[in-house]
Write a protein that holds these residues in place. Structure first.
Motif, short mmCIF file in Angstrom:
data_model
loop_
_atom_site.label_atom_id
_atom_site.label_comp_id
_atom_site.label_asym_id
_atom_site.label_seq_id
_atom_site.Cartn_x
_atom_site.Cartn_y
_atom_site.Cartn_z
N LYS A 165 5.41 12.68 11.70
CA LYS A 165 6.00 11.76 12.70
C LYS A 165 5.44 10.36 12.52
O LYS A 165 4.47 9.95 13.16
CB LYS A 165 5.71 12.30 14.10
N TYR A 166 6.00 9.63 11.57
CA TYR A 166 5.72 8.19 11.45
C TYR A 166 6.85 7.60 10.64
O TYR A 166 7.72 8.32 10.13
CB TYR A 166 4.33 7.92 10.87
N ALA A 167 6.86 6.26 10.52
CA ALA A 167 8.02 5.56 9.96
C ALA A 167 8.59 6.20 8.70
O ALA A 167 9.80 6.40 8.59
CB ALA A 167 7.66 4.10 9.68
N ALA A 168 7.72 6.54 7.73
CA ALA A 168 8.23 7.04 6.45
C ALA A 168 9.02 8.33 6.63
O ALA A 168 10.13 8.48 6.11
CB ALA A 168 7.08 7.26 5.48
N GLY A 169 8.42 9.28 7.36
CA GLY A 169 9.09 10.57 7.55
C GLY A 169 10.38 10.41 8.33
O GLY A 169 11.43 10.94 7.96
N THR A 190 0.83 -1.17 0.00
CA THR A 190 0.00 0.00 0.00
C THR A 190 0.87 1.23 0.00
O THR A 190 2.09 1.11 -0.19
CB THR A 190 -0.97 0.00 1.21
N VAL A 191 0.32 2.37 0.33
CA VAL A 191 1.09 3.62 0.32
C VAL A 191 1.75 3.89 1.67
O VAL A 191 2.95 4.16 1.74
CB VAL A 191 0.17 4.80 -0.08
N HIS A 192 0.99 3.80 2.73
CA HIS A 192 1.44 4.23 4.07
C HIS A 192 2.28 3.14 4.75
O HIS A 192 1.84 1.99 4.86
CB HIS A 192 0.18 4.55 4.89
N SER A 193 3.45 3.53 5.23
CA SER A 193 4.37 2.55 5.84
C SER A 193 3.75 1.81 7.01
O SER A 193 3.94 0.59 7.14
CB SER A 193 5.65 3.26 6.30
N GLY A 194 3.02 2.51 7.87
CA GLY A 194 2.42 1.86 9.04
C GLY A 194 1.41 0.81 8.64
O GLY A 194 1.32 -0.26 9.26
N ASN A 252 4.37 0.80 -2.85
CA ASN A 252 4.86 2.13 -2.49
C ASN A 252 5.58 2.15 -1.14
O ASN A 252 6.74 2.50 -1.07
CB ASN A 252 3.75 3.17 -2.47
N ALA A 253 4.87 1.83 -0.06
CA ALA A 253 5.37 2.09 1.29
C ALA A 253 6.86 1.77 1.45
O ALA A 253 7.30 0.69 1.10
CB ALA A 253 4.57 1.28 2.30
N GLY A 254 7.60 2.74 2.02
CA GLY A 254 9.05 2.60 2.05
C GLY A 254 9.63 2.11 3.36
O GLY A 254 10.86 2.16 3.54
N ALA A 255 8.79 1.65 4.29
CA ALA A 255 9.29 1.24 5.61
C ALA A 255 10.48 0.29 5.47
O ALA A 255 10.37 -0.77 4.84
CB ALA A 255 8.18 0.57 6.41
C1 BEZ Z 1 5.22 5.80 3.18
O1 BEZ Z 1 4.40 5.88 4.11
O2 BEZ Z 1 6.12 4.97 3.18
C2 BEZ Z 1 5.14 6.76 2.02
C3 BEZ Z 1 3.98 7.44 1.79
C4 BEZ Z 1 3.90 8.31 0.70
C5 BEZ Z 1 4.98 8.46 -0.15
C6 BEZ Z 1 6.14 7.78 0.11
C7 BEZ Z 1 6.24 6.92 1.19
#
Ligand code: BEZ
Length: 396
Positions: free
Chosen positions: A180-184, A109-113, A133-136
């Motif tokens: 403030k979450y894994a991706a950032g 998905t998009v969001h790492s969490g 997508n998600a880059g965690a």
């Molecule tokens: C992520 O949550 O990993 C993410 C979300 C949007 C763009 C890139 C990474």
């Protein structure tokens, strides 16, 4: 007696017919239609990442349509769920697709969490998961698994590449700012790692809760700190708001804005003048001079009457990777080891340029240095050549 004899005398004929039918059935599988392959799309279709989820879906479906609606000879059937970028609902959403809909493969998905929770469900159920997508970092780090593949990036990759570039530019000080979450956190930490290794100093790391977009007080703090540059991670609707607020606060002229490329990918139409000159790093860019990208862009424009972006490209490559695996087993997903082996060794002709997977199943590709010019993220250099994530903690 007669009745019995008649019945007995009929048995050999019936058996022969049955045996013939069985023999036919045994000879038939090569020609028989295989069941549809069920693809579960778990993506955000509402909220700040809605556009990203839609682009991934479109890209995936485009690659399938280009193959006549089939991968590995099997017709594709889609099941989808809006994950709302909400980690709290992720386990239930993934379980719905796997247990209720019995999907063969999960794409998201998009969001790492959310992706981290999906990965746990996929590992427990041995479901093939393609992260689009998600880059965690953990997905291809400590949580790496034979059935878990990623076609996008780790959050570390663009961050690290930008830190390297900023240090090479002899910038001395930086402030980082992100959700403030894994991706950032991983993105700004990747930046800090390379920037400080190259002699720079991150003087402050600022965070705002996801998906808040009240940036004003942070912009005031940045103005007071006067760093040589600001590095940020924001994406989707939040990225549009941040870039506009940064310019609106009058900071753009005095403190250069750098970011992971999500800051300006798929968002330029909405950001307008505020985005001009913003410098980013990403594994994709506008105007890449390769035939695959030209064809992909034209196909996407034709199908959806919209410009392709990095998310569309990642969706497209997710289907390309799945196709490579399924072709390797002629659509037979029960041949797990061969399916995964075919995916592992795939050399994807991606719109981004050539893409291979690391041992941890994460893309190895160039990271472009880009500058916003007009409505384009123009390539101005290669920030890092064939950059592989270190995959710390992966035991594959
Ligand atoms: C992520 O949550 O990993 C993410 C979300 C949007 C763009 C890139 C990474």
């Amino acid at each position: 007696m007669k009745k019995n004899r008649t019945a007995r005398s009929r048995v050999p004929g019936a058996l022969a017919l049955w045996a013939a039918a069985l023999a036919l059935a045994a000879a038939a599988p090569a020609r028989a239609e295989q069941p549809k392959l069920k693809v579960g799309l778990m993506l955000p279709y509402t909220g700040t990442y809605a556009a990203l989820g839609n682009a991934i879906t479109n890209g995936f479906k485009l690659a399938v349509a280009e193959r006549g609606g089939r991968l590995g000879g099997r017709e594709i059937e889609y099941f989808s769920v809006d994950d709302e970028s909400d980690p709290a609902k992720a386990t239930e959403n993934a379980s719905k697709l796997i247990k209720r809909d019995q999907v063969d493969v999960l794409v998201g998905t998009v969001h790492s969490g959310v992706a981290l929770a999906m990965a746990k469900v996929a590992r427990e159920t041995n479901t093939l998961l393609i992260v689009a997508n998600a880059g965690a970092g953990d997905l291809t780090g400590p949580l790496c698994a034979p059935n878990l593949f990623r076609t996008s990036f780790t959050n570390w990759q663009p961050g690290y590449a930008m830190g390297k570039v900023a240090a090479e530019q002899k910038k001395k000080t930086a402030v980082t700012f992100t959700w403030k979450y894994a991706a950032g956190e991983e993105s700004v930490n990747g930046f800090k790692e390379a920037f400080e290794a190259g002699g720079g100093k991150v003087v402050k790391q600022l965070y705002v809760p996801f998906p808040q977009v009240e940036f004003q007080s942070y912009l005031t703090e940045i103005a007071a700190l006067k760093p040589d540059l600001v590095y940020v991670f924001f994406a989707g609707g939040g990225a549009v708001k941040f870039v506009k607020d940064y310019a609106g606060a009058g900071l753009k002229a005095s403190i250069p804005l750098y970011g992971a490329g999500f800051l300006t990918d798929g968002t330029l139409e909405a950001q307008g003048d505020a985005a001009q000159g913003v410098i980013t790093t990403l594994h994709y860019a506008d105007g890449l001079d390769n035939p695959k990208d030209k064809a992909f862009r034209a196909g996407y424009q034709n199908a959806y009457k919209a410009e392709a972006d990095v998310y569309a490209m990642q969706g497209y490559d997710s289907a390309q990777l799945l196709a490579a695996g399924l072709d390797g087993v002629k659509g037979d997903t029960s041949k797990r080891a061969q399916l995964f082996a075919a995916m592992e060794k795939a050399r994807i002709d991606s719109p981004r340029g050539p893409m291979t997977l690391s041992k941890a199943h994460n893309p190895v590709n160039d990271i472009y240095l880009r500058r916003v010019e007009g409505k384009q993220n123009k390539v101005i250099g290669i920030a890092a050549k064939a950059l592989a994530d270190p995959a710390r903690g992966c035991k594959l």
